[in-house]
Design a protein around this motif. Sequence first.
Motif, PDB file in Angstrom:
ATOM      1  N   ILE A  58      26.312  46.508  59.829  1.00 48.50           N
ATOM      2  CA  ILE A  58      26.542  46.758  58.228  1.00 48.50           C
ATOM      3  C   ILE A  58      25.842  46.932  57.442  1.00 48.50           C
ATOM      4  N   TRP A  59      24.663  46.199  57.973  1.00 46.20           N
ATOM      5  CA  TRP A  59      23.235  46.591  56.934  1.00 46.20           C
ATOM      6  C   TRP A  59      22.965  47.848  57.034  1.00 46.20           C
ATOM      7  N   VAL A  62      25.420  48.786  53.739  1.00 43.94           N
ATOM      8  CA  VAL A  62      24.858  48.429  52.454  1.00 43.94           C
ATOM      9  C   VAL A  62      23.348  48.712  51.583  1.00 43.94           C
ATOM     10  N   ASP A  65      23.680  52.636  51.587  1.00 43.31           N
ATOM     11  CA  ASP A  65      24.976  53.303  50.800  1.00 43.31           C
ATOM     12  C   ASP A  65      23.465  53.205  49.220  1.00 43.31           C
ATOM     13  N   TRP A  66      22.990  51.662  48.962  1.00 38.43           N
ATOM     14  CA  TRP A  66      22.341  51.090  48.105  1.00 38.43           C
ATOM     15  C   TRP A  66      21.071  52.320  47.481  1.00 38.43           C
TER      16      TRP A  66
END
Length: 154
Positions: A58-59, A62, A65-66
């Motif tokens: 999940i990291w 996130v 994508d950031w």
Amino acid sequence: MDFLHRNGVLVIQHLQRDYRAYYDFLNFMSNVGDPRNIFSIYFPLWFQLNQTVGTKMIWVAVIGDWFNLIFKWILFGHRPYWWVQETQIYPNHSSPCLEQFPTTCETGPGSPSGHAMGSSCVWYVMVTAALSYTVSRLDKSSITLHRHACGRGL
Ligand SMILES: O=P(O)(O)OC[C@H]1O[C@@H](O)[C@H](O)[C@@H](O)[C@@H]1O
């Protein structure tokens, strides 16, 4: 930048022409690594199997994508599929023909590729998780074997 795009187009042409036989395999690898699967499949699945890998996944989604968004804002790069239509470097309408696929039909800036960044992160997390699981299993079995051998020797 034209130099970079021109070479990118050559690489795409080379892949589309000479690696056509691997299309199914490459498409499969690309779809498995698709970052959109992180939220719907990989995170829930991995979190049940191993919380550390699930959290990593999940990291990766996130942060990856950031970073991709920030880089896209900075570079605001063309996609090869529309760059070949717009550039003036190919004379007399001799622009190369690049084949499009569902995953390449995106409308936002193309550089750096979010799909490439996300897929490599997904594959990295899954492969390292599989490798560390295999290594720990091998370690356990070699310890058991060693104990067994020592026990026999006594
Ligand atoms: O930036 P690129 O390479 O066009 O990739 C972006 C796309 O990559 C795909 O893998 C994602 O599923 C899409 O949601 C995303 O828009």
